[in-house]
Motif scaffolding. Structure first.
Motif, short mmCIF file in Angstrom:
data_model
loop_
_atom_site.label_atom_id
_atom_site.label_comp_id
_atom_site.label_asym_id
_atom_site.label_seq_id
_atom_site.Cartn_x
_atom_site.Cartn_y
_atom_site.Cartn_z
N ARG A 133 2.12 -12.58 -5.63
CA ARG A 133 3.48 -12.80 -6.56
C ARG A 133 4.62 -12.12 -6.02
O ARG A 133 4.35 -10.77 -5.61
CB ARG A 133 3.10 -12.66 -8.14
N LEU A 134 5.77 -12.48 -5.92
CA LEU A 134 6.71 -12.01 -5.21
C LEU A 134 8.18 -11.67 -6.29
O LEU A 134 8.11 -12.84 -7.11
CB LEU A 134 7.47 -12.78 -3.96
N ALA A 135 9.02 -11.00 -6.16
CA ALA A 135 10.08 -10.78 -6.88
C ALA A 135 11.37 -10.76 -5.81
O ALA A 135 11.08 -10.48 -4.54
CB ALA A 135 10.12 -9.63 -7.69
N ARG A 136 12.44 -11.25 -6.24
CA ARG A 136 13.75 -11.49 -5.54
C ARG A 136 14.50 -10.26 -5.47
O ARG A 136 14.85 -10.01 -6.86
CB ARG A 136 14.33 -12.93 -5.84
N ASN A 137 14.81 -9.66 -4.42
CA ASN A 137 15.58 -8.54 -4.27
C ASN A 137 17.07 -9.00 -4.37
O ASN A 137 17.46 -10.18 -4.13
CB ASN A 137 15.55 -7.79 -3.19
N ALA A 138 18.18 -7.97 -4.59
CA ALA A 138 19.41 -8.52 -4.75
C ALA A 138 19.93 -8.78 -3.41
O ALA A 138 20.80 -9.72 -3.31
CB ALA A 138 20.31 -7.21 -4.94
N ASP A 139 19.54 -8.54 -2.19
CA ASP A 139 19.93 -8.98 -1.01
C ASP A 139 19.26 -10.13 -0.51
O ASP A 139 19.47 -10.55 0.62
CB ASP A 139 19.61 -7.77 0.11
N GLY A 140 18.52 -10.77 -1.31
CA GLY A 140 17.86 -12.06 -0.85
C GLY A 140 16.49 -11.97 -0.54
O GLY A 140 15.74 -12.90 -0.02
N SER A 141 16.11 -10.83 0.02
CA SER A 141 14.66 -10.58 0.40
C SER A 141 13.64 -10.53 -0.67
O SER A 141 14.14 -10.61 -2.00
CB SER A 141 14.56 -9.11 0.99
N PHE A 142 12.38 -10.47 -0.47
CA PHE A 142 11.28 -10.44 -1.43
C PHE A 142 10.75 -9.38 -1.53
O PHE A 142 10.64 -8.20 -0.62
CB PHE A 142 10.35 -11.67 -1.29
N ILE A 143 10.14 -8.75 -2.45
CA ILE A 143 9.37 -7.45 -2.79
C ILE A 143 8.07 -7.76 -3.61
O ILE A 143 7.82 -8.45 -4.36
CB ILE A 143 10.30 -6.32 -3.79
N SER A 144 6.92 -7.01 -2.93
CA SER A 144 5.64 -7.31 -3.27
C SER A 144 5.18 -6.16 -3.96
O SER A 144 5.19 -5.08 -3.52
CB SER A 144 4.76 -7.89 -2.23
N SER A 145 4.28 -6.16 -4.91
CA SER A 145 3.54 -5.00 -5.54
C SER A 145 2.02 -5.30 -5.83
O SER A 145 1.34 -4.57 -6.49
CB SER A 145 3.91 -4.71 -6.96
N PRO B 6 1.25 -0.99 3.06
CA PRO B 6 1.09 -0.27 1.82
C PRO B 6 0.78 -1.05 0.61
O PRO B 6 0.75 -2.51 0.56
CB PRO B 6 2.51 0.09 1.49
N GLU B 7 0.03 -0.63 -0.39
CA GLU B 7 -0.30 -1.66 -1.50
C GLU B 7 0.89 -2.08 -2.22
O GLU B 7 0.59 -3.10 -2.91
CB GLU B 7 -1.21 -0.68 -2.66
N ALA B 8 2.03 -1.34 -2.54
CA ALA B 8 3.04 -1.74 -3.27
C ALA B 8 4.48 -1.57 -2.32
O ALA B 8 4.36 -0.58 -1.52
CB ALA B 8 3.08 -1.32 -4.46
N GLY B 9 5.49 -2.31 -2.87
CA GLY B 9 6.57 -1.91 -2.23
C GLY B 9 6.95 -2.49 -0.81
O GLY B 9 7.84 -2.24 0.05
N LEU B 10 6.31 -3.61 -0.41
CA LEU B 10 6.52 -4.22 0.80
C LEU B 10 7.45 -5.37 0.62
O LEU B 10 7.36 -5.99 -0.24
CB LEU B 10 5.19 -4.92 1.38
N ALA B 11 8.69 -5.24 1.58
CA ALA B 11 9.63 -6.07 1.38
C ALA B 11 9.56 -7.23 2.50
O ALA B 11 9.17 -7.19 3.56
CB ALA B 11 10.97 -5.30 1.53
N LEU B 12 9.73 -8.43 2.06
CA LEU B 12 9.71 -9.61 2.99
C LEU B 12 11.11 -10.22 3.08
O LEU B 12 11.66 -10.66 2.24
CB LEU B 12 8.72 -10.63 2.80
N THR B 13 11.42 -10.56 4.52
CA THR B 13 12.45 -11.48 4.81
C THR B 13 11.95 -12.71 5.41
O THR B 13 11.13 -12.71 6.10
CB THR B 13 13.66 -10.72 5.91
#
Length: 265
Positions: free
Chosen positions: A11-23, A69-76
């Motif tokens: 599951r992903l959340a959208r960052n303000a810069d348009g990238s995604f963040i995973s936990s 990492p387990e969390a805090g991985l950002a994807l573009t």
């Protein structure tokens, strides 16, 4: 709708810069990094979240450059080319807000299979059925093992086999049906080939990886949540590296996908 572990973990959340963040990497943790299967599935999820693709996943090619990492991985996500029949898309993963260098990168090709005049496939391996195969136990170390039921039909880990060939019947432990994301994740589940050449554990890390999905959308949907046979071998294991080849078969003998990876041990 069932919330399967693979979907929860990707599951992903959208960052303000348009990238995604995973936990969600904790459920797919390996020994010292999030499991490669999770990273592959996560990258595909990011690509589909950026914009659903009309075609079926045809191939993926990835490089694992640093532990995940387990969390805090950002994807573009970057679309490289959108064609009439084929799309090319790249996903890169970073540690949080640091965009200096990716930890992981994957290129995807999407294109539906076409009917043609030729239809050749190599022979299905002769193996015992799942109920006669050896159930692999889970482990408190690599937590990702709990997400799969694996039964070895060929091979025994931590033995000195003449050839490092194995064949395992595998299905999602939660009963999740197979689709592009699940096949992609499944393809990285085979143990390192070193486990079948030496009684002492010689651990490895995947460096480069590729997968080709060879089935149609209808054939993929027809798999349901049944066992798939994951046949794995390596032509050479030497000097701290091996090239691992994987064939993924349906229970009925249909070749679904092939995968290769270079690993350092």
């Amino acid at each position: 709708m069932t919330d399967y572990p693979l979907d929860t973990a990707t599951r992903l959340a959208r960052n303000a810069d348009g990238s995604f963040i995973s936990s969600g990497g904790a459920a797919y943790w390996n020994f010292q990094s999030a499991f490669g299967s999770w990273a592959l599935a996560l990258a595909l999820e990011a690509v589909q979240a950026e914009g659903p693709r009309a075609g079926l996943l045809a191939s993926a090619a990835a490089h694992f450059m640093k532990p995940l990492p387990e969390a805090g991985l950002a994807l573009t996500v970057q679309t490289l080319r959108e064609g009439r029949r084929t799309d090319f898309v790249r996903a890169e993963a970073f540690a949080g807000s640091d965009r200096a260098a990716p930890l992981f990168a994957a290129d995807f090709v999407f294109s539906d299979a076409r009917e043609g005049a030729l239809d050749y496939v190599t022979g299905f391996p002769e193996v015992v059925p799942p109920e006669q195969s050896t159930l692999l136990p889970t482990s408190p170390g690599p937590r990702w093992l709990a997400n799969y039921e694996q039964r070895l039909a060929v091979g025994k880990p931590f033995t000195a086999q003449e050839h490092p060939r194995t064949a395992a019947w595998v299905r999602d432990a939660s009963g999740r049906p197979w689709d592009e994301k699940a096949i992609l994740a499944l393809s990285d589940t085979p143990m390192p080939r070193t486990f079948f050449l030496d009684p002492a554990p010689r651990f490895s890390a995947t460096v480069s990886y590729d997968l080709h999905l060879l089935c149609t959308r209808a054939e993929l949907e027809a798999l349901g949540s049944d066992y798939l046979l994951v046949e794995t071998d390596a032509p050479r294991v030497a000097r701290g590296r091996f090239s691992q080849a994987v064939r993924i078969w349906s229970a009925g003998g249909l070749l679904i996908a092939v995968s290769h990876q270079l690993a350092f041990y």
